[in-house]
Write a protein that holds these residues in place. Sequence first.
Motif, PDB file in Angstrom:
ATOM      1  N   GLY A 145       0.804  -1.213   0.000  1.00 42.42           N
ATOM      2  CA  GLY A 145       0.000   0.000   0.000  1.00 42.42           C
ATOM      3  C   GLY A 145       0.837   1.263   0.000  1.00 42.42           C
ATOM      4  O   GLY A 145       0.455   2.280  -0.597  1.00 42.42           O
ATOM      5  N   GLU A 146       1.986   1.218   0.662  1.00 45.21           N
ATOM      6  CA  GLU A 146       2.873   2.385   0.684  1.00 45.21           C
ATOM      7  C   GLU A 146       3.444   2.666  -0.704  1.00 45.21           C
ATOM      8  O   GLU A 146       3.578   3.835  -1.113  1.00 45.21           O
ATOM      9  N   VAL A 147       3.773   1.609  -1.443  1.00 45.88           N
ATOM     10  CA  VAL A 147       4.237   1.798  -2.827  1.00 45.88           C
ATOM     11  C   VAL A 147       3.119   2.374  -3.682  1.00 45.88           C
ATOM     12  O   VAL A 147       3.317   3.309  -4.464  1.00 45.88           O
ATOM     13  N   ALA A 148       1.907   1.802  -3.531  1.00 44.50           N
ATOM     14  CA  ALA A 148       0.771   2.279  -4.316  1.00 44.50           C
ATOM     15  C   ALA A 148       0.457   3.735  -4.011  1.00 44.50           C
ATOM     16  O   ALA A 148       0.101   4.510  -4.911  1.00 44.50           O
ATOM     17  N   ASN A 175      -6.422  -5.101   4.648  1.00 45.21           N
ATOM     18  CA  ASN A 175      -6.536  -4.010   5.619  1.00 45.21           C
ATOM     19  C   ASN A 175      -5.236  -3.207   5.700  1.00 45.21           C
ATOM     20  O   ASN A 175      -5.263  -1.971   5.831  1.00 45.21           O
ATOM     21  N   GLY A 176      -4.108  -3.894   5.626  1.00 45.66           N
ATOM     22  CA  GLY A 176      -2.829  -3.191   5.617  1.00 45.66           C
ATOM     23  C   GLY A 176      -2.685  -2.296   4.404  1.00 45.66           C
ATOM     24  O   GLY A 176      -2.197  -1.154   4.500  1.00 45.66           O
ATOM     25  N   PHE A 177      -3.124  -2.791   3.257  1.00 44.71           N
ATOM     26  CA  PHE A 177      -3.068  -2.016   2.015  1.00 44.71           C
ATOM     27  C   PHE A 177      -3.937  -0.757   2.127  1.00 44.71           C
ATOM     28  O   PHE A 177      -3.491   0.360   1.833  1.00 44.71           O
ATOM     29  N   LYS A 178      -5.158  -0.933   2.593  1.00 39.85           N
ATOM     30  CA  LYS A 178      -6.079   0.203   2.698  1.00 39.85           C
ATOM     31  C   LYS A 178      -5.584   1.225   3.724  1.00 39.85           C
ATOM     32  O   LYS A 178      -5.676   2.442   3.498  1.00 39.85           O
ATOM     33  N   ASP A 179      -5.061   0.731   4.841  1.00 40.68           N
ATOM     34  CA  ASP A 179      -4.568   1.652   5.870  1.00 40.68           C
ATOM     35  C   ASP A 179      -3.377   2.453   5.382  1.00 40.68           C
ATOM     36  O   ASP A 179      -3.197   3.623   5.767  1.00 40.68           O
ATOM     37  N   ALA A 180      -2.541   1.841   4.542  1.00 42.64           N
ATOM     38  CA  ALA A 180      -1.395   2.565   3.994  1.00 42.64           C
ATOM     39  C   ALA A 180      -1.864   3.723   3.119  1.00 42.64           C
ATOM     40  O   ALA A 180      -1.296   4.827   3.174  1.00 42.64           O
ATOM     41  N   LEU A 181      -2.891   3.493   2.319  1.00 45.12           N
ATOM     42  CA  LEU A 181      -3.446   4.581   1.505  1.00 45.12           C
ATOM     43  C   LEU A 181      -3.998   5.687   2.396  1.00 45.12           C
ATOM     44  O   LEU A 181      -3.784   6.878   2.140  1.00 45.12           O
ATOM     45  N   TYR A 252      -0.599  -4.988  -8.316  1.00 45.14           N
ATOM     46  CA  TYR A 252       0.182  -5.227  -7.103  1.00 45.14           C
ATOM     47  C   TYR A 252      -0.128  -6.615  -6.565  1.00 45.14           C
ATOM     48  O   TYR A 252      -1.296  -7.028  -6.508  1.00 45.14           O
ATOM     49  N   GLY A 253       0.905  -7.328  -6.147  1.00 47.47           N
ATOM     50  CA  GLY A 253       0.729  -8.651  -5.575  1.00 47.47           C
ATOM     51  C   GLY A 253       1.534  -8.799  -4.296  1.00 47.47           C
ATOM     52  O   GLY A 253       2.158  -7.856  -3.811  1.00 47.47           O
ATOM     53  N   ILE A 254       1.521  -9.990  -3.756  1.00 45.69           N
ATOM     54  CA  ILE A 254       2.282 -10.338  -2.556  1.00 45.69           C
ATOM     55  C   ILE A 254       2.762 -11.782  -2.684  1.00 45.69           C
ATOM     56  O   ILE A 254       2.023 -12.621  -3.211  1.00 45.69           O
TER      57      ILE A 254
END
Length: 328
Positions: A145-148, A175-181, A252-254
């Motif tokens: 999310g930080e990269v995005a 949730n981590g992705f959304k919180d980073a945004l 984006y993937g993981i």
Amino acid sequence: MNMKKAMVGIVTAATLCGTIAAPVMADDAEYKVLIGCSNQAQSFYSWLANSIKKEIDENYSDMTATINDLAGETGNVQTMIELAETGGYNGIIVDAPDETKFTDAYKEALDEYGIYTVRVNKSEDADGVTVDLGLNNYGLGKAIGEVASESLPENASILIFGGPAGNVGSDDRLNGFKDALKDAGRDDVTILAEQNAKDWQKESGMTVMEDWTQMYDEDQFDALMAPNDDLACGAIEVCEAAGWDTQRIQFYGIDGLANGCNAVKSGAMEATVLQDCDEQAKEAVKALHEMLTGENTESRYIELEPTLITKDNVDEIIAKHEANGMMK
């Protein structure tokens, strides 16, 4: 060799202030290890199980290992535990299909059979009986999310895959992705649609993306986030077949799997995060060996650090995969 027959002065495994009592083994005893693979048909789980076996085969002369495929089925964990007992195994290293459901079963195996358990690919604290290790799923999602947050255009619209409905690991990553945004102040980003995939495999990602190509035009979204590389790569394949510009759309993937690295290399995927199975294997086998020999029987959680993969370092990760046989 049955562990109970091999023990000299058997000590029943028990939780004592977070420490598991260690068996006293004969000097010439060999430790048998059963590796529970979540699903050998899926690339990440297969890499992890094979890395664990390789670590044992190459670096521990007093241990032997066998892989047991759980085939993605929760019910197979209890069968694996029974196999460990009847087969005389001394330890289990397992990546369970659902990490939240098996604490009691592991405790039963330890208490009744004297078998030590290390749980890999975990993201929660240890339960007081086992050694658990892995990467924090929320942290993996937040890293992406930080990269995005830095890469998405202004007023971007995004599509989001979820893994199987109710899967804690998938939920934590999203949730981590959304919180980073949110933390980056990207309130301008709109989630156009969010859909759970049937499972973690590429084909399930293709199915969801095929539906989305019927619902949306190419220019209606700017990016897609998936909780693993296989789902992201399935979406990329569908978009490419539809003639859409995968160099413009950010994916984006993981996991940092071979297919994810290839997608980053080609420019189709913006970034992924490596869950290094070789590192997990090394730490898991070390922890189990310490338990078996009595060097360290403390129940604990070992958190490993993720590695962000972008075009800047993807060649380095590809070289790693080539060295461990995941890529040719």
